[in-house]
Design a protein around this motif. Structure first.
Motif, short mmCIF file in Angstrom:
data_model
loop_
_atom_site.label_atom_id
_atom_site.label_comp_id
_atom_site.label_asym_id
_atom_site.label_seq_id
_atom_site.Cartn_x
_atom_site.Cartn_y
_atom_site.Cartn_z
N ARG C 236 10.86 6.18 -14.55
CA ARG C 236 10.27 6.00 -13.23
C ARG C 236 10.77 7.10 -12.31
N GLY C 237 9.82 7.73 -11.62
CA GLY C 237 10.22 8.74 -10.64
C GLY C 237 11.09 9.84 -11.24
N GLY C 238 10.80 10.20 -12.48
CA GLY C 238 11.57 11.29 -13.08
C GLY C 238 12.95 10.89 -13.56
N HIS C 239 13.30 9.62 -13.44
CA HIS C 239 14.60 9.18 -13.94
C HIS C 239 14.43 8.27 -15.13
N ARG C 240 15.39 8.36 -16.03
CA ARG C 240 15.36 7.45 -17.16
C ARG C 240 16.37 6.35 -16.89
N TYR C 241 15.87 5.11 -16.87
CA TYR C 241 16.75 3.98 -16.62
C TYR C 241 17.05 3.31 -17.95
N SER C 242 18.31 3.32 -18.34
CA SER C 242 18.66 2.73 -19.63
C SER C 242 18.62 1.21 -19.51
N HIS C 243 18.75 0.50 -20.67
CA HIS C 243 18.63 -0.95 -20.61
C HIS C 243 19.93 -1.62 -20.18
N ILE C 244 20.93 -0.81 -19.87
CA ILE C 244 22.21 -1.39 -19.47
C ILE C 244 22.19 -1.57 -17.95
N LEU C 245 22.30 -2.82 -17.53
CA LEU C 245 22.19 -3.14 -16.11
C LEU C 245 23.56 -3.19 -15.44
N ASP C 246 23.61 -2.67 -14.26
CA ASP C 246 24.82 -2.77 -13.44
C ASP C 246 24.76 -4.14 -12.74
N ALA C 247 25.71 -5.00 -13.05
CA ALA C 247 25.64 -6.38 -12.54
C ALA C 247 25.78 -6.46 -11.03
N ARG C 248 26.30 -5.42 -10.42
CA ARG C 248 26.47 -5.50 -8.96
C ARG C 248 25.15 -5.30 -8.24
N THR C 249 24.31 -4.42 -8.76
CA THR C 249 23.06 -4.11 -8.06
C THR C 249 21.84 -4.73 -8.71
N GLY C 250 21.95 -5.09 -9.97
CA GLY C 250 20.80 -5.62 -10.68
C GLY C 250 19.89 -4.52 -11.21
N TRP C 251 20.27 -3.28 -10.97
CA TRP C 251 19.48 -2.15 -11.44
C TRP C 251 20.15 -1.53 -12.65
N PRO C 252 19.32 -0.89 -13.49
CA PRO C 252 19.92 -0.24 -14.65
C PRO C 252 20.68 1.00 -14.23
N VAL C 253 21.54 1.45 -15.12
CA VAL C 253 22.32 2.65 -14.87
C VAL C 253 21.39 3.86 -14.97
N ARG C 254 21.63 4.81 -14.10
CA ARG C 254 20.74 5.96 -14.07
C ARG C 254 21.37 7.15 -14.77
N ASN C 255 20.56 7.85 -15.56
CA ASN C 255 20.99 9.11 -16.17
C ASN C 255 22.29 9.01 -16.94
N ALA C 256 22.42 7.89 -17.64
CA ALA C 256 23.58 7.78 -18.55
C ALA C 256 23.24 8.60 -19.80
N PRO C 257 24.23 8.95 -20.60
CA PRO C 257 23.92 9.67 -21.83
C PRO C 257 23.03 8.83 -22.75
N HIS C 258 22.29 9.49 -23.65
CA HIS C 258 21.43 8.77 -24.58
C HIS C 258 22.24 7.83 -25.45
N SER C 259 23.36 8.32 -25.91
CA SER C 259 24.20 7.46 -26.74
C SER C 259 25.63 7.98 -26.69
N ILE C 260 26.56 7.05 -26.71
CA ILE C 260 27.99 7.40 -26.70
C ILE C 260 28.64 6.75 -27.91
N THR C 261 29.42 7.52 -28.61
CA THR C 261 30.22 6.96 -29.71
C THR C 261 31.67 7.24 -29.39
N VAL C 262 32.51 6.22 -29.52
CA VAL C 262 33.93 6.38 -29.20
C VAL C 262 34.76 5.98 -30.40
N ALA C 263 35.85 6.68 -30.63
CA ALA C 263 36.79 6.31 -31.70
C ALA C 263 38.04 5.74 -31.04
N ALA C 264 38.48 4.58 -31.51
CA ALA C 264 39.68 3.95 -30.95
C ALA C 264 40.38 3.18 -32.06
N ASP C 265 41.51 2.56 -31.71
CA ASP C 265 42.25 1.84 -32.74
C ASP C 265 41.50 0.62 -33.23
#
Lengths: 434, 68, 298
Positions: C236-265
């Protein structure tokens, strides 16, 4: 930094509380495989009958940056020695020719197919390319190539763009390449269809280099057919213009009855027969359709490819290739088979008949003739414990050609008209990552 | 020169079901990559270019040489 | 929807592969060289554990604890230790993300359909739903939980990674020291390195190009988690809104990376960091860099 520390500490503590201290927190050991990968190879190519042999070494480096950006470069060096058929026909008597430099002469024994004067040539080549995503489903690539040898220099560049469709099951790509080559023949460029002259006589040769431009267009289509099969189809169009002759190749001028080369009395040291330098058109347009399929039968993988090529020189060719890779212990074994067939160029002439009009274009270069070629080979690769791979490949290549019946004159029928070519290829490879 | 008739296999695709990303285990294997031995391919292309009248088809090759 | 309860064990070159479906994802366990009976025992234990966790915490199942809690919104429900631990953990994440991550934000699903289209709900719709969102509105005094009427909790954001770690613990107790790679739909854990000291190779999915190999991570020990949006988003409006919603605003996160992989213990840690990083949107990379963890972005 303090914020991060407390963040990390809070998270670690929370995880501990959730999972219980049974997790003796193993320290994570993870790394992206192969930031830098290298592929190196050493190759020996040897033809039978003391013809050409070549030793070549190549190293290729690939660097994966994050997010699908890649840089690759390949450096190749090869040393070619030997001689290939010059295009003159064999006779029942020895023949003498002036060498390409114009400063010496060489002789071919009776009954032997005349070969070019033996040469030694070293070539270096560098190719590099850069690939990166342009937008979400688009991939862009740009590359250049450069090579140099004593009488030839090549410089080229290419660009291509690919787009994915259908959950990345389909990729369509388009590319263009342009190159400019400079040819500076030893002894100068001979005038096409001029006669080979005595040693020291360069009146039919011109100094300076010639050039050749090539434009290539490629349309590609890759499709995942199912979980175990992928297909690729490429259409290419290629347009060459400029100096397309081989400056060292000849045709013999023969007697219309006997079919033997007309004799000539050399002034001093020089040819004892009438030989003309070849002439090819100064443009060539080729089109080809290439298709390949890779299919996995569980662990073994089969690769099949077919290419059809046609051009405006009258050459049509078909190439079929099949490889089957079988896992074997810590490695694999891969037998391969290739079959190639081409029809002769319109201006291919085994020899020129005296008394008939000299055609505008004529070449006796066997590579433009009518022949079939088969390659059988086998490759064995082995994975080392550090994740690298060494391999060895051996192939046998055999070319069998024929001259059209109507081009065989007189005594030529008693001799081998089209020398078969057979070559052995042995290649060692080593791939490693850093 | 004969005209090349192109039969794009696009129509056949109607029957191809899309393979989902999590079903790409086999396709992701290095030996299933169409370009898994680029150096071998470049060497073969170079040898055949210098002994035959056809060249390339797979992609943009390493470029010219004085051998043809 | 009943999950398929079949687990298959196959023999590969130098390891066993056990496969089954759980938590709506393809699950697999790779077991290094071991007798067939042990491999089967491990597969049975891991698949049972995965199905147990799914049964207990799935939002969809009538017999799950989460369903019971949601049904009884407005009243108090007493939960067991395991559930209490998960709720405590979720509360910590809410605090660490300053409210962006919140297990009560599931109701916002009613407004958003992430089908790649342009449909966005009105602010009024979102405001109405935000009434029922907010961990601070929940009365959580261990072991009793009381949601306000209309509220719902959803443990989908942490359930899969937790299941991976639980399964890994289980394998440790059955066969300590044996190297197994547990992979529940892209959330991976390896507790012990392999006997032959080769690392396990994990392919990172979703941006794989047809016919070429993916990015590969060599995992000797530790865990990987991936968070991605490749097919679920709104433009919408040139922005990609991912399906992950910010619970404070009710809106999806804007311009997050396509995918993140993290290595941890542990997988739980890895999953938490990918989720919290995604919630930072454009700032994801900065957060990942300063976390000191290894990560891969697409």
């Amino acid at each position: 930094m303090k914020d991060t520390d407390s963040f990390n500490a809070t998270l670690a503590a929370a995880t501990c509380a959730l999972l219980g201290s049974s997790v003796a927190t193993p320290v994570v050991a993870a790394e992206e495989a192969g930031r830098w990968s290298f592929d190196s190879t050493l190759l020996y190519y040897g033809e039978s009958d003391d013809r050409v042999s070549d030793v070549s070494a190549a190293v290729s480096a690939l660097r994966n940056f994050g997010d699908d950006r890649k840089l690759s470069a390949t450096l190749t060096a090869d040393t070619l020695t030997g001689a290939s058929p010059s295009g003159a026909i064999a006779l029942d008597r020895p023949q003498t020719f002036t060498s390409p430099s114009g400063r010496a002469a060489y002789t071919t024994s009776a009954g032997d197919v005349p070969l070019d004067d033996t040469f030694l040539d070293t070539r270096f080549a560098l190719n590099a390319s850069w690939t990166q995503p342009l937008a979400r489903l688009y991939m862009f690539s740009a590359g250049f190539g450069f090579s140099t040898e004593y009488d030839y220099t090549h410089l080229g560049a290419n660009l291509s763009l690919a787009r994915d469709f259908n959950k990345r099951n389909t990729t369509v790509s388009a590319g263009v390449a342009y190159s400019q080559d400079d040819i500076d023949p030893v002894g100068g460029r001979p005038l096409p269809l001029s006669q080979m002259l005595d040693v020291g006589d360069n009146s039919n040769k011109r100094d300076g280099s010639e050039s050749k431009d090539v434009l290539d267009l490629l349309l590609g289509f890759t499709q995942v057919l199912n979980r175990t099969t992928v297909l690729r189809v490429n259409y290419s169009y290629s347009d060459s213009s400029g100096y397309l002759n081989d400056p060292y190749k000849l045709l013999s001028v023969v007697d219309p009855v006997t079919g033997d080369t007309l004799t000539r009395t050399p002034g001093g040291l020089g040819p004892d027969g009438v030989y003309l330098f070849e002439s090819r058109p100064d443009t060539r347009t080729k089109q080809s359709l290439y298709t390949e399929v890779k299919h996995s039968f569980g662990a073994p993988v089969m690769h099949f490819a077919y290419r059809y090529m046609t051009d405006d020189w009258g050459i049509d060719s078909h190439t079929g290739e099949v490889r089957l890779r079988w896992p074997l212990g810590d490695g694999y074994i891969e037998p391969q088979l290739r079959y190639y067939t081409q029809s002769a160029a319109d201006f291919y002439h085994a020899s020129l008949v005296a008394g008939t009009a000299v055609p505008r274009y004529a070449s006796a270069d066997f590579r433009l003739g009518d022949f079939d070629a088969t390659t059988v080979g086998i490759k064995y690769g082995h994975d080392t414990s550090s994740g690298n791979e060494w391999s060895i490949r051996a192939e046998y290549y055999q070319q069998n050609g024929s001259v059209p019946r109507e081009q065989i004159v007189g005594n030529q029928a008693n001799r081998e008209q089209y020398p078969d070519l057979s070559a052995v290829i042995v290649q060692f490879g080593y791939r490693f990552k850093l | 020169m004969k005209k090349l008739v192109l039969c794009l296999p696009l129509l056949a695709l109607a029957g191809c079901a899309a393979v989902q990303p999590w079903e790409r285990d086999v396709l992701a294997r290095p030996d299933m990559s169409l370009d898994n031995a680029p150096l071998d391919a470049a060497i073969d292309d170079h040898i055949y270019f210098s002994k035959e009248a056809s060249s390339g088809g797979r992609g943009f090759g390493g470029g010219g040489c004085g051998c043809n | 929807m009943k999950a398929s309860c079949a687990a298959t064990l196959t023999r590969d070159a130098d390891h066993w592969t056990g496969r089954f479906v759980a938590m709506a994802s393809p699950c697999e366990i790779l077991i290094e060289e071991a007798p067939a009976s042990l491999a089967q025992e491990i597969l049975d234990a891991v698949s049972s554990e995965a199905w147990r966790i799914e049964r207990k915490y799935s939002r969809y199942r009538g017999d799950s604890m989460v369903h019971r809690i949601n049904e009884r919104a407005g009243q108090e429900t007493v939960v067991d230790d395991e559930c209490a631990n998960l709720l405590d953990f979720a509360a910590t994440l809410t605090r660490l993300s300053e409210g962006a991550f919140d297990i009560t934000s599931g109701v916002l699903r009613k407004a958003w359909t992430f089908d790649g289209g342009e449909q966005v709900p009105s602010q009024a719709q979102i405001d109405a739903l935000l009434e029922q969102v907010g961990w601070h509105k929940v009365a959580w005094r261990r072991p009793a939980l009381a949601l306000r009427a209309g509220m719902q909790i959803d443990l989908g954001g942490i359930g899969k990674e937790y299941a991976v770690d639980c399964a890994a613990d289980l394998v440790q107790s059955i066969a300590p020291g044996l190297s197994c790679l547990i992979n529940f739909g892209g959330d991976v854990a390896v507790r012990n390195p392999r006997g032959d000291r080769k690392p396990w190779r994990v392919g990172i999915e979703s941006c794989a190009r047809s016919g070429t190999a993916q990015r590969v991570v060599q995992l000797s020990r530790g865990a990987l988690a991936t968070s991605g949006d490749s097919r679920r988003f709104v433009f919408r409006g040139g922005h990609r809104y991912s399906h992950i919603l910010d619970a404070r605003t009710g809106w999806p996160v804007r311009n997050a990376p396509h995918s993140i992989t993290v290595a941890a213990d542990t997988c739980t840690q890895a999953g938490t960091i990918t989720t919290l990083a995604m919630l930072r949107g454009e700032d994801a990379e900065r957060m990942l860099r300063s976390s000191g963890m290894q990560y891969w972005l697409q």
